[in-house]
Structures are given as C-alpha cells and as structure tokens.
Design a protein around this motif. Structure first.
Motif, PDB file in Angstrom:
ATOM      1  N   ASP A 292      -0.708  20.297  -4.586  1.00 31.32           N
ATOM      2  CA  ASP A 292      -0.291  21.628  -4.175  1.00 31.32           C
ATOM      3  C   ASP A 292       1.221  21.666  -3.994  1.00 31.32           C
ATOM      4  N   ARG A 293       1.946  22.122  -5.017  1.00 34.95           N
ATOM      5  CA  ARG A 293       3.403  22.239  -4.960  1.00 34.95           C
ATOM      6  C   ARG A 293       4.095  20.906  -4.639  1.00 34.95           C
ATOM      7  N   THR A 294       3.632  19.826  -5.178  1.00 34.40           N
ATOM      8  CA  THR A 294       4.209  18.536  -4.816  1.00 34.40           C
ATOM      9  C   THR A 294       4.484  17.668  -6.042  1.00 34.40           C
ATOM     10  N   ASP A 295       5.555  16.890  -5.960  1.00 34.01           N
ATOM     11  CA  ASP A 295       5.868  15.926  -7.008  1.00 34.01           C
ATOM     12  C   ASP A 295       5.202  14.578  -6.735  1.00 34.01           C
ATOM     13  N   PHE A 296       4.953  14.269  -5.473  1.00 35.80           N
ATOM     14  CA  PHE A 296       4.378  12.987  -5.080  1.00 35.80           C
ATOM     15  C   PHE A 296       3.087  13.208  -4.305  1.00 35.80           C
ATOM     16  N   ILE A 297       2.055  12.484  -4.677  1.00 40.47           N
ATOM     17  CA  ILE A 297       0.839  12.418  -3.876  1.00 40.47           C
ATOM     18  C   ILE A 297       0.815  10.995  -3.327  1.00 40.47           C
ATOM     19  N   MET A 298       1.217  10.890  -2.083  1.00 44.72           N
ATOM     20  CA  MET A 298       1.437   9.569  -1.485  1.00 44.72           C
ATOM     21  C   MET A 298       0.176   9.033  -0.821  1.00 44.72           C
ATOM     22  N   SER A 299       0.065   7.706  -0.837  1.00 45.01           N
ATOM     23  CA  SER A 299      -1.009   7.066  -0.086  1.00 45.01           C
ATOM     24  C   SER A 299      -0.774   7.346   1.397  1.00 45.01           C
TER      25      SER A 299
ATOM     26  N   GLY B 100       0.778  -1.229   0.000  1.00 44.97           N
ATOM     27  CA  GLY B 100       0.000   0.000   0.000  1.00 44.97           C
ATOM     28  C   GLY B 100       0.809   1.278   0.000  1.00 44.97           C
ATOM     29  N   SER B 101       2.125   1.167  -0.066  1.00 46.61           N
ATOM     30  CA  SER B 101       2.964   2.372  -0.143  1.00 46.61           C
ATOM     31  C   SER B 101       3.110   2.755  -1.609  1.00 46.61           C
ATOM     32  N   VAL B 102       2.166   3.579  -2.065  1.00 42.26           N
ATOM     33  CA  VAL B 102       2.102   3.959  -3.471  1.00 42.26           C
ATOM     34  C   VAL B 102       1.981   5.473  -3.582  1.00 42.26           C
ATOM     35  N   ALA B 103       2.136   5.973  -4.801  1.00 41.94           N
ATOM     36  CA  ALA B 103       2.044   7.421  -5.023  1.00 41.94           C
ATOM     37  C   ALA B 103       1.577   7.718  -6.433  1.00 41.94           C
TER      38      ALA B 103
ATOM     39  N   THR C 166       9.699   3.801   0.624  1.00 41.36           N
ATOM     40  CA  THR C 166       9.803   3.431  -0.781  1.00 41.36           C
ATOM     41  C   THR C 166       8.385   3.298  -1.314  1.00 41.36           C
ATOM     42  N   VAL C 167       8.091   4.041  -2.377  1.00 41.24           N
ATOM     43  CA  VAL C 167       6.753   4.028  -2.958  1.00 41.24           C
ATOM     44  C   VAL C 167       6.829   3.595  -4.418  1.00 41.24           C
ATOM     45  N   VAL C 168       5.720   3.050  -4.890  1.00 42.67           N
ATOM     46  CA  VAL C 168       5.585   2.634  -6.281  1.00 42.67           C
ATOM     47  C   VAL C 168       4.611   3.595  -6.956  1.00 42.67           C
ATOM     48  N   VAL C 169       4.966   4.067  -8.144  1.00 46.60           N
ATOM     49  CA  VAL C 169       4.088   4.954  -8.896  1.00 46.60           C
ATOM     50  C   VAL C 169       2.949   4.131  -9.495  1.00 46.60           C
ATOM     51  N   THR C 170       1.722   4.467  -9.099  1.00 44.29           N
ATOM     52  CA  THR C 170       0.553   3.742  -9.605  1.00 44.29           C
ATOM     53  C   THR C 170      -0.473   4.652 -10.254  1.00 44.29           C
ATOM     54  N   ASP C 171      -0.200   5.958 -10.288  1.00 46.97           N
ATOM     55  CA  ASP C 171      -1.220   6.880 -10.791  1.00 46.97           C
ATOM     56  C   ASP C 171      -0.584   8.203 -11.189  1.00 46.97           C
TER      57      ASP C 171
END
Length: 98
Positions: A60-67, A15-18, A50-55
């Motif tokens: 807001d000023r971010t490269d990653f939107i993390m779960s 579930g560690s995704v972004a 460690t996150v996996v790109v799934t979407d």
C-alpha cells in the motif's frame, strides 16, 4: 521469496530483510542492501535499519515491505518501535549501501 534464497532469505542480515517493488528490476535487485529511515522524528532512529532485498513485493503506497525485525529497527527504542507498528505504513527515505 522471489530471489530464490529459500530459508536463508529469512535469516540473512539477522532477519532484517525486505521485499521491494520499484527496486526489483526484474530480479537484479536481489541481495541489494539499503539503509531505510522513517520520517517521524519522535519515534525514528536517525540511523534507521539496513535491510537486504530478498523478495519482490507490492504494498500500500510503499517501496519496501520490511520484515518485522527490520521494521522494528526503525524505532529509537522498543517503545518507539511499538508505536511505529501501530502506523503500519510510514514515510521513509532510503539509499543503497554496500
């Protein structure tokens, strides 16, 4: 998400995704792994998450939107993670990993 992983995209990597914006690269970024570390020393774990790109996602000023699961792993412990959630958006550093 936009990568087409379906329900698997919610559970991959425990579930560690972004979702990502700049790293999306028209979908070729799907499945890429990144080590993400936040930059608030009193709260952030030095190993980060460690996150996996799934979407695809823009925030807001971010490269990653993390779960929430991935974001909580940025903290040193449960209390530190709770404090990070209060910030919402935090400064990070990241690198691609295998």
């Amino acid at each position: 998400g936009a990568c087409g992983f379906g329900e698997y995209g919610r559970t991959v990597n425990d579930g560690s995704v972004a979702g990502v914006s700049k790293l999306w690269k028209n979908g070729s970024g799907c499945g890429a792994c990144y080590q993400v570390r936040c930059k608030i020393p009193q709260y952030c774990d030095e190993n980060g998450a460690t996150v996996v790109v799934t979407d695809y996602g823009e925030g807001d000023r971010t490269d990653f939107i993390m779960s929430s699961r991935g974001y909580s792993r940025l903290g040193r412990n449960a209390d530190a993670s709770a404090e990070l959630f209060k910030y919402g958006v935090v400064d990070i550093e990241y690198k691609r990993v295998p």
